[in-house]
Write a protein that holds these residues in place. Sequence first.
Motif, PDB file in Angstrom:
ATOM      1  N   ILE A 116       0.883  -1.396  -0.087  1.00 20.55           N
ATOM      2  CA  ILE A 116       0.052  -0.096  -0.007  1.00 20.55           C
ATOM      3  C   ILE A 116       0.786   1.337   0.007  1.00 20.55           C
ATOM      4  O   ILE A 116       0.454   2.264  -0.979  1.00 20.55           O
ATOM      5  CB  ILE A 116      -0.849   0.032   1.232  1.00 20.55           C
ATOM      6  CG1 ILE A 116      -2.084  -0.959   1.040  1.00 20.55           C
ATOM      7  CG2 ILE A 116      -1.693   1.241   1.514  1.00 20.55           C
ATOM      8  CD1 ILE A 116      -2.967  -1.257   2.109  1.00 20.55           C
ATOM      9  N   VAL A 117       2.019   1.433   0.731  1.00 17.07           N
ATOM     10  CA  VAL A 117       3.064   2.509   1.024  1.00 17.07           C
ATOM     11  C   VAL A 117       3.521   2.838  -0.382  1.00 17.07           C
ATOM     12  O   VAL A 117       3.640   3.848  -0.996  1.00 17.07           O
ATOM     13  CB  VAL A 117       3.638   2.316   1.936  1.00 17.07           C
ATOM     14  CG1 VAL A 117       4.816   3.279   1.885  1.00 17.07           C
ATOM     15  CG2 VAL A 117       3.069   2.540   3.498  1.00 17.07           C
ATOM     16  N   GLU A 118       3.843   1.521  -0.962  1.00 17.86           N
ATOM     17  CA  GLU A 118       4.844   1.777  -2.359  1.00 17.86           C
ATOM     18  C   GLU A 118       3.736   2.121  -3.641  1.00 17.86           C
ATOM     19  O   GLU A 118       4.111   2.878  -4.226  1.00 17.86           O
ATOM     20  CB  GLU A 118       5.384   0.288  -2.651  1.00 17.86           C
ATOM     21  CG  GLU A 118       6.591   0.025  -1.918  1.00 17.86           C
ATOM     22  CD  GLU A 118       7.607   1.301  -1.822  1.00 17.86           C
ATOM     23  OE1 GLU A 118       7.983   1.702  -2.919  1.00 17.86           O
ATOM     24  OE2 GLU A 118       8.167   1.749  -0.961  1.00 17.86           O
ATOM     25  N   THR A 119       2.404   1.637  -3.447  1.00 17.27           N
ATOM     26  CA  THR A 119       1.587   1.983  -4.377  1.00 17.27           C
ATOM     27  C   THR A 119       1.205   3.567  -4.275  1.00 17.27           C
ATOM     28  O   THR A 119       1.228   4.493  -5.101  1.00 17.27           O
ATOM     29  CB  THR A 119       0.027   1.188  -4.299  1.00 17.27           C
ATOM     30  OG1 THR A 119       0.651  -0.101  -4.464  1.00 17.27           O
ATOM     31  CG2 THR A 119      -0.732   1.619  -5.415  1.00 17.27           C
ATOM     32  N   ALA A 120       1.135   3.977  -2.929  1.00 17.81           N
ATOM     33  CA  ALA A 120       0.816   5.334  -2.754  1.00 17.81           C
ATOM     34  C   ALA A 120       1.926   6.175  -3.167  1.00 17.81           C
ATOM     35  O   ALA A 120       1.718   7.526  -3.755  1.00 17.81           O
ATOM     36  CB  ALA A 120       0.239   5.656  -1.076  1.00 17.81           C
ATOM     37  N   ARG A 121       3.266   5.773  -3.214  1.00 14.93           N
ATOM     38  CA  ARG A 121       4.316   6.580  -3.502  1.00 14.93           C
ATOM     39  C   ARG A 121       4.332   6.784  -5.087  1.00 14.93           C
ATOM     40  O   ARG A 121       4.683   7.864  -5.602  1.00 14.93           O
ATOM     41  CB  ARG A 121       5.570   5.968  -2.875  1.00 14.93           C
ATOM     42  CG  ARG A 121       6.105   6.238  -1.613  1.00 14.93           C
ATOM     43  CD  ARG A 121       7.294   5.398  -1.335  1.00 14.93           C
ATOM     44  NE  ARG A 121       7.636   5.581   0.171  1.00 14.93           N
ATOM     45  CZ  ARG A 121       8.555   5.148   0.664  1.00 14.93           C
ATOM     46  NH1 ARG A 121       9.335   4.193   0.025  1.00 14.93           N
ATOM     47  NH2 ARG A 121       8.779   5.086   1.860  1.00 14.93           N
ATOM     48  N   GLY A 179      -0.051   8.009  -5.776  1.00 10.35           N
ATOM     49  CA  GLY A 179      -0.512   8.958  -4.881  1.00 10.35           C
ATOM     50  C   GLY A 179      -1.433   8.309  -3.994  1.00 10.35           C
ATOM     51  O   GLY A 179      -1.975   7.420  -4.111  1.00 10.35           O
ATOM     52  N   THR A 180      -1.570   8.952  -2.670  1.00 13.23           N
ATOM     53  CA  THR A 180      -2.344   8.657  -1.585  1.00 13.23           C
ATOM     54  C   THR A 180      -4.117   8.584  -2.330  1.00 13.23           C
ATOM     55  O   THR A 180      -4.454   7.358  -1.879  1.00 13.23           O
ATOM     56  CB  THR A 180      -2.193   9.380  -0.564  1.00 13.23           C
ATOM     57  OG1 THR A 180      -0.638   9.224  -0.014  1.00 13.23           O
ATOM     58  CG2 THR A 180      -3.084   8.651   0.762  1.00 13.23           C
ATOM     59  N   PRO A 181      -4.540   9.795  -2.629  1.00 18.51           N
ATOM     60  CA  PRO A 181      -5.969   9.545  -3.022  1.00 18.51           C
ATOM     61  C   PRO A 181      -6.356   8.438  -3.894  1.00 18.51           C
ATOM     62  O   PRO A 181      -7.282   7.608  -4.020  1.00 18.51           O
ATOM     63  CB  PRO A 181      -6.277  10.863  -3.398  1.00 18.51           C
ATOM     64  CG  PRO A 181      -5.203  11.728  -2.988  1.00 18.51           C
ATOM     65  CD  PRO A 181      -3.992  11.000  -2.742  1.00 18.51           C
ATOM     66  N   GLU A 182      -5.233   8.227  -4.841  1.00 13.02           N
ATOM     67  CA  GLU A 182      -5.386   7.135  -6.060  1.00 13.02           C
ATOM     68  C   GLU A 182      -5.463   5.848  -5.245  1.00 13.02           C
ATOM     69  O   GLU A 182      -6.131   4.958  -5.867  1.00 13.02           O
ATOM     70  CB  GLU A 182      -4.636   7.382  -7.107  1.00 13.02           C
ATOM     71  CG  GLU A 182      -4.703   8.870  -7.882  1.00 13.02           C
ATOM     72  CD  GLU A 182      -4.167   9.856  -7.314  1.00 13.02           C
ATOM     73  OE1 GLU A 182      -3.665  10.030  -6.379  1.00 13.02           O
ATOM     74  OE2 GLU A 182      -4.275  10.937  -7.912  1.00 13.02           O
ATOM     75  N   THR A 183      -4.731   5.738  -4.537  1.00 13.82           N
ATOM     76  CA  THR A 183      -4.288   4.529  -3.847  1.00 13.82           C
ATOM     77  C   THR A 183      -5.513   4.050  -3.151  1.00 13.82           C
ATOM     78  O   THR A 183      -6.104   2.966  -3.073  1.00 13.82           O
ATOM     79  CB  THR A 183      -3.261   4.217  -2.830  1.00 13.82           C
ATOM     80  OG1 THR A 183      -1.891   4.632  -3.682  1.00 13.82           O
ATOM     81  CG2 THR A 183      -3.023   2.934  -2.289  1.00 13.82           C
ATOM     82  N   ILE A 184      -6.251   4.921  -2.162  1.00 13.95           N
ATOM     83  CA  ILE A 184      -7.369   4.926  -1.563  1.00 13.95           C
ATOM     84  C   ILE A 184      -8.659   4.387  -2.387  1.00 13.95           C
ATOM     85  O   ILE A 184      -9.315   3.664  -2.359  1.00 13.95           O
ATOM     86  CB  ILE A 184      -7.614   5.749  -0.560  1.00 13.95           C
ATOM     87  CG1 ILE A 184      -6.629   5.859   0.631  1.00 13.95           C
ATOM     88  CG2 ILE A 184      -8.890   5.767   0.109  1.00 13.95           C
ATOM     89  CD1 ILE A 184      -6.768   7.392   1.344  1.00 13.95           C
TER      90      ILE A 184
END
Length: 142
Positions: free
Chosen positions: A20-25, A28-33
């Motif tokens: 999840i952290v690597e995907t958010a990096r 982006g965080t909103p896109e990951t959520i």
Amino acid sequence: MLVWLVLIFIAVPLVELYVIVETARSIGTPETIGLLLLVSIVGAWMVKAQGTAVLWRVRSKLQEGRMPGRELVDGALVLLAGALMLTPGFVTDGFGLLLLFPPTRAMIRPILIRRFRHRVTHHQGPGPGSGTIHNTDIADIE
């Protein structure tokens, strides 16, 4: 047994957090959520659709007077898929989605049936149900 508990309660959440952290990096965080929510919604819809299909196959077998062995194994796999989809994260969602596809379940089903058969045929000793299950009870599962 202890190894499985460590994997389930420590290793899996750590892997999920890392992904999840690597995907958010990366995106982006909103896109990951949003992606996590989308996968959960699609997964819930698929669990409902596949669960309903399995239920209809079970009912059909019962109406024919036959034991719905394969269908019950599929039902258990769909239930497991639903539990995995409820767990937040991409890795568990991926495994859950794989279990929702009938061809994937068809590959996993024989492994489970062999495992069930082994446990039933090697069951010994006193206890609830001891000696009440016979090989013929699980013959129709294939």
